[in-house]
Design a protein around this motif. Structure first.
Motif, PDB file in Angstrom:
ATOM      1  N   GLY A 230      46.099  10.785  83.049  1.00 27.67           N
ATOM      2  CA  GLY A 230      45.817  10.802  84.480  1.00 27.67           C
ATOM      3  C   GLY A 230      45.791  12.199  85.071  1.00 27.67           C
ATOM      4  N   LEU A 231      45.810  13.217  84.228  1.00 28.08           N
ATOM      5  CA  LEU A 231      45.814  14.608  84.683  1.00 28.08           C
ATOM      6  C   LEU A 231      44.421  15.205  84.563  1.00 28.08           C
ATOM      7  CD1 LEU A 231      49.039  15.762  82.801  1.00 28.08           C
ATOM      8  CD2 LEU A 231      48.871  15.204  85.240  1.00 28.08           C
ATOM      9  N   ALA A 232      44.170  16.243  85.327  1.00 27.74           N
ATOM     10  CA  ALA A 232      42.949  17.011  85.118  1.00 27.74           C
ATOM     11  C   ALA A 232      42.993  17.624  83.719  1.00 27.74           C
ATOM     12  CB  ALA A 232      42.836  18.109  86.171  1.00 27.74           C
ATOM     13  N   GLU A 233      41.826  17.791  83.101  1.00 21.39           N
ATOM     14  CA  GLU A 233      41.786  18.241  81.707  1.00 21.39           C
ATOM     15  C   GLU A 233      42.528  19.560  81.504  1.00 21.39           C
ATOM     16  OE1 GLU A 233      38.543  19.229  78.144  1.00 21.39           O
ATOM     17  OE2 GLU A 233      37.876  18.508  80.103  1.00 21.39           O
ATOM     18  N   ARG A 234      42.266  20.528  82.366  1.00 26.12           N
ATOM     19  CA  ARG A 234      42.925  21.827  82.195  1.00 26.12           C
ATOM     20  C   ARG A 234      44.438  21.706  82.365  1.00 26.12           C
ATOM     21  NH1 ARG A 234      40.456  26.909  85.326  1.00 26.12           N
ATOM     22  NH2 ARG A 234      38.762  26.300  83.914  1.00 26.12           N
ATOM     23  N   THR A 235      44.859  20.905  83.342  1.00 26.95           N
ATOM     24  CA  THR A 235      46.292  20.694  83.568  1.00 26.95           C
ATOM     25  C   THR A 235      46.922  19.989  82.372  1.00 26.95           C
ATOM     26  OG1 THR A 235      45.929  20.526  85.945  1.00 26.95           O
ATOM     27  CG2 THR A 235      47.995  19.634  85.084  1.00 26.95           C
ATOM     28  N   PHE A 236      46.229  18.986  81.843  1.00 28.94           N
ATOM     29  CA  PHE A 236      46.746  18.262  80.679  1.00 28.94           C
ATOM     30  C   PHE A 236      46.956  19.193  79.486  1.00 28.94           C
ATOM     31  CE2 PHE A 236      47.465  15.010  77.628  1.00 28.94           C
ATOM     32  CZ  PHE A 236      46.763  15.378  76.502  1.00 28.94           C
ATOM     33  N   LYS A 237      45.936  19.994  79.194  1.00 28.19           N
ATOM     34  CA  LYS A 237      46.048  20.877  78.032  1.00 28.19           C
ATOM     35  C   LYS A 237      47.180  21.876  78.199  1.00 28.19           C
ATOM     36  CE  LYS A 237      41.248  20.453  76.487  1.00 28.19           C
ATOM     37  NZ  LYS A 237      39.959  21.147  76.242  1.00 28.19           N
ATOM     38  N   ARG A 238      47.349  22.377  79.410  1.00 25.58           N
ATOM     39  CA  ARG A 238      48.429  23.332  79.657  1.00 25.58           C
ATOM     40  C   ARG A 238      49.785  22.651  79.500  1.00 25.58           C
ATOM     41  NH1 ARG A 238      47.150  24.511  84.379  1.00 25.58           N
ATOM     42  NH2 ARG A 238      48.716  23.329  85.545  1.00 25.58           N
ATOM     43  N   GLN A 239      49.936  21.456  80.077  1.00 19.59           N
ATOM     44  CA  GLN A 239      51.215  20.766  79.989  1.00 19.59           C
ATOM     45  C   GLN A 239      51.504  20.295  78.565  1.00 19.59           C
ATOM     46  OE1 GLN A 239      52.052  17.723  82.864  1.00 19.59           O
ATOM     47  NE2 GLN A 239      51.340  18.942  84.615  1.00 19.59           N
ATOM     48  N   PHE A 240      50.472  19.879  77.852  1.00 21.21           N
ATOM     49  CA  PHE A 240      50.668  19.415  76.485  1.00 21.21           C
ATOM     50  C   PHE A 240      51.168  20.553  75.604  1.00 21.21           C
ATOM     51  CE2 PHE A 240      49.839  15.995  73.457  1.00 21.21           C
ATOM     52  CZ  PHE A 240      49.860  16.667  72.252  1.00 21.21           C
ATOM     53  N   LYS A 241      50.569  21.723  75.723  1.00 22.27           N
ATOM     54  CA  LYS A 241      50.987  22.874  74.926  1.00 22.27           C
ATOM     55  C   LYS A 241      52.406  23.294  75.290  1.00 22.27           C
ATOM     56  CE  LYS A 241      50.462  26.382  72.095  1.00 22.27           C
ATOM     57  NZ  LYS A 241      49.411  27.410  72.303  1.00 22.27           N
ATOM     58  N   ALA A 242      52.715  23.298  76.569  1.00 24.47           N
ATOM     59  CA  ALA A 242      54.060  23.685  76.998  1.00 24.47           C
ATOM     60  C   ALA A 242      55.104  22.694  76.492  1.00 24.47           C
ATOM     61  CB  ALA A 242      54.121  23.778  78.519  1.00 24.47           C
ATOM     62  N   ALA A 243      54.753  21.403  76.470  1.00 25.99           N
ATOM     63  CA  ALA A 243      55.711  20.370  76.082  1.00 25.99           C
ATOM     64  C   ALA A 243      55.908  20.284  74.578  1.00 25.99           C
ATOM     65  CB  ALA A 243      55.257  19.013  76.629  1.00 25.99           C
ATOM     66  N   THR A 244      54.831  20.409  73.813  1.00 24.08           N
ATOM     67  CA  THR A 244      54.905  20.146  72.369  1.00 24.08           C
ATOM     68  C   THR A 244      54.845  21.394  71.500  1.00 24.08           C
ATOM     69  OG1 THR A 244      52.492  19.937  72.049  1.00 24.08           O
ATOM     70  CG2 THR A 244      53.701  17.959  72.766  1.00 24.08           C
ATOM     71  N   GLY A 245      54.309  22.483  72.046  1.00 28.37           N
ATOM     72  CA  GLY A 245      54.085  23.668  71.223  1.00 28.37           C
ATOM     73  C   GLY A 245      52.743  23.677  70.534  1.00 28.37           C
ATOM     74  N   TYR A 246      51.959  22.617  70.698  1.00 24.95           N
ATOM     75  CA  TYR A 246      50.642  22.490  70.089  1.00 24.95           C
ATOM     76  C   TYR A 246      49.569  22.397  71.179  1.00 24.95           C
ATOM     77  CZ  TYR A 246      52.508  20.989  65.487  1.00 24.95           C
ATOM     78  OH  TYR A 246      53.137  20.906  64.263  1.00 24.95           O
ATOM     79  N   ALA A 247      48.392  22.942  70.894  1.00 25.79           N
ATOM     80  CA  ALA A 247      47.212  22.575  71.663  1.00 25.79           C
ATOM     81  C   ALA A 247      46.845  21.144  71.276  1.00 25.79           C
ATOM     82  CB  ALA A 247      46.056  23.521  71.363  1.00 25.79           C
ATOM     83  N   PRO A 248      46.275  20.340  72.174  1.00 23.05           N
ATOM     84  CA  PRO A 248      45.988  18.939  71.843  1.00 23.05           C
ATOM     85  C   PRO A 248      45.176  18.759  70.567  1.00 23.05           C
ATOM     86  CG  PRO A 248      45.733  19.279  74.193  1.00 23.05           C
ATOM     87  CD  PRO A 248      45.968  20.635  73.591  1.00 23.05           C
ATOM     88  N   VAL A 249      44.115  19.553  70.380  1.00 21.07           N
ATOM     89  CA  VAL A 249      43.290  19.372  69.190  1.00 21.07           C
ATOM     90  C   VAL A 249      44.071  19.729  67.933  1.00 21.07           C
ATOM     91  CG1 VAL A 249      42.275  21.711  69.278  1.00 21.07           C
ATOM     92  CG2 VAL A 249      41.015  19.825  68.175  1.00 21.07           C
ATOM     93  N   ASP A 250      44.936  20.744  68.005  1.00 19.23           N
ATOM     94  CA  ASP A 250      45.758  21.103  66.845  1.00 19.23           C
ATOM     95  C   ASP A 250      46.758  20.003  66.516  1.00 19.23           C
ATOM     96  OD1 ASP A 250      45.935  24.622  67.779  1.00 19.23           O
ATOM     97  OD2 ASP A 250      44.500  23.544  66.512  1.00 19.23           O
ATOM     98  N   TYR A 251      47.281  19.383  67.537  1.00 19.01           N
ATOM     99  CA  TYR A 251      48.229  18.286  67.343  1.00 19.01           C
ATOM    100  C   TYR A 251      47.544  17.119  66.633  1.00 19.01           C
ATOM    101  CZ  TYR A 251      52.073  15.108  68.608  1.00 19.01           C
ATOM    102  OH  TYR A 251      53.132  14.228  68.581  1.00 19.01           O
TER     103      TYR A 251
END
Length: 312
Positions: A230-251
Motif C-alpha cells: 500500500g506504499l508508493a514504490e519509492r517509499t516501499f523500496k526505501r523502507q524495505f531496504k532500511a528494514a531488511t538490509g536488502y533491496a527488494p529485488v536482491d531479497y
C-alpha cells in the motif's frame, strides 16, 4: 582448531631443503594461564601480551555468542595489535578474528574477509568495512600488511600464504603436500546461506516478507510486493531496504537461489526445471545469476554437495 593447526603447520615451515627461512610460531594471550575455548578445547599460551613481540601477528577465530555485542571486548588484545601496527608488522586474521580487527578500527574503508556467518555483524556494526563473503583470503590494506581470511578452515590458506610469502613457493608446496592442504578455488560462497534479514517492527514490510515466503516464484514479485504494502514504490523500496538490509529485488533473488540450492541438493530435477520452479523462465539467466551469487554453477553445486553427502 586454528591456533594449534597454525602452530603445527607454521612450525614445520623452513625444514625443506630449499626453504628461504624458517618460522617460529608462539601462542600468545592476554594471560598465560591455561583456558578453555568456546568449544571446550584447553589452550595453554606460551607467552603473555606484555612479554611478546612478533614479526607476524595472526588473530585467530574469536568466540562471540549470537546476539552479543563486541563492544568493550578485547581491549588488551586490540592495544597489542595496535602496537604492532605502529611497528609496521604484518597483521592477519583467521575466520572470525577479523571482528577484532574491525573493532580495532583497522578495516574501515578496506575489503575484509571473515566467516560468512559474520555478515550481519559487519553490515550492522561495521558499515565502513567492505565485507567480502566470497573471499577466502583478502588483502585488507596497508600495502599487503593486513590480511584477513574467511571461514573456520581458512587458517590453512593463511598458513600456505605466509609460508609462500616468507619461505618461498617451493616450501609452501612441500607443506601443502605434507599436510594435505587443498586449494578451494571457488571460495566460500558455495557454503554460505542467505544472510539473515534484520529484525524490525515495520508491519507493512513484515507482511510482505510473509507473503513472499510462499510466492517468491511468482512473476513480477516486486510489483506485487509494492501493491500489497500500500506504499508508493519509492517509499516501499526505501523502507524495505532500511528494514531488511536488502533491496527488494536482491531479497527475491536471494530467496529463489536458496530454494534452488535446496532442490539441487535433494531433487533429481533437471536444472532447467529447477530454474522454472523458483521463478526463472530463462535457464541461461538463472545459471548466470546462480554463479554470481554462489560462486559456482548449479551443476557444480549439485556435484559437490552430492559428493559431500556420500562422503567421497
Amino acid at each position: 582448531m586454528a591456533p594449534y593447526g597454525l602452530h603445527e603447520v607454521l612450525g614445520e615451515a623452513g625444514r625443506g631443503p630449499n626453504a628461504l627461512r624458517s618460522l617460529h610460531p608462539t601462542l600468545v594471550a592476554a594471560e598465560t594461564g591455561a583456558y578453555e575455548t568456546g568449544s571446550g578445547v584447553r589452550v595453554t599460551p606460551q607467552q603473555g601480551l606484555e612479554d611478546s613481540t612478533a614479526d607476524i601477528v595472526v588473530v585467530c577465530d574469536i568466540h562471540l555468542e549470537p546476539g552479543l555485542s563486541p563492544e568493550g571486548r578485547w581491549s588488551e588484545e586490540i592495544a597489542w595489535v595496535h602496537r604492532h601496527i605502529a611497528a609496521d608488522v604484518l597483521v592477519c586474521s583467521a575466520c572470525s578474528g577479523a571482528v577484532l580487527l574491525a573493532e580495532a578500527g583497522l578495516l574501515d574503508g578496506a575489503d575484509a574477509a571473515s566467516h560468512w556467518i559474520m555478515a550481519d555483524l559487519f553490515r550492522d556494526r561495521y558499515p565502513n568495512v567492505k565485507f567480502r563473503p566470497e573471499r577466502i583470503l583478502c588483502d585488507s590494506g596497508r600495502a599487503g600488511r593486513l590480511i584477513t581470511t574467511g571461514g573456520a578452515s581458512s587458517w590453512q590458506d593463511l598458513a600456505l600464504y605466509l609460508i609462500g610469502r616468507f619461505c618461498g613457493a617451493e616450501e609452501a608446496a612441500r607443506i601443502a603436500r605434507l599436510f594435505l592442504l587443498g586449494d578451494r578455488a571457488y571460495g566460500q560462497l558455495p557454503f554460505a546461506s542467505m544472510t539473515r534479514p534484520r529484525q524490525h517492527d515495520n508491519a507493512a514490510i513484515a507482511d510482505v516478507q510473509t507473503w513472499l515466503a510462499d510466492h517468491y516464484a511468482s512473476s513480477n514479485p516486486v510489483t506485487a510486493m509494492v501493491a500489497r504494502s500500500g506504499l508508493a514504490e519509492r517509499t516501499f523500496k526505501r523502507q524495505f531496504k532500511a528494514a531488511t538490509g536488502y533491496a527488494p529485488v536482491d531479497y527475491v533473488q536471494a530467496m529463489r537461489i536458496e530454494e534452488a540450492k535446496q532442490m539441487l541438493e535433494t531433487e533429481p530435477m533437471a536444472i532447467e526445471e529447477i530454474a522454472v520452479a523458483v521463478g526463472y523462465e530463462d535457464p541461461t539467466f538463472f545459471r548466470k545469476l546462480f554463479r554470481r551469487r554462489v560462486g559456482i554453477t548449479p551443476a557444480q553445486y549439485r556435484q559437490r554437495n552430492r559428493l559431500r553427502t556420500l562422503g567421497e
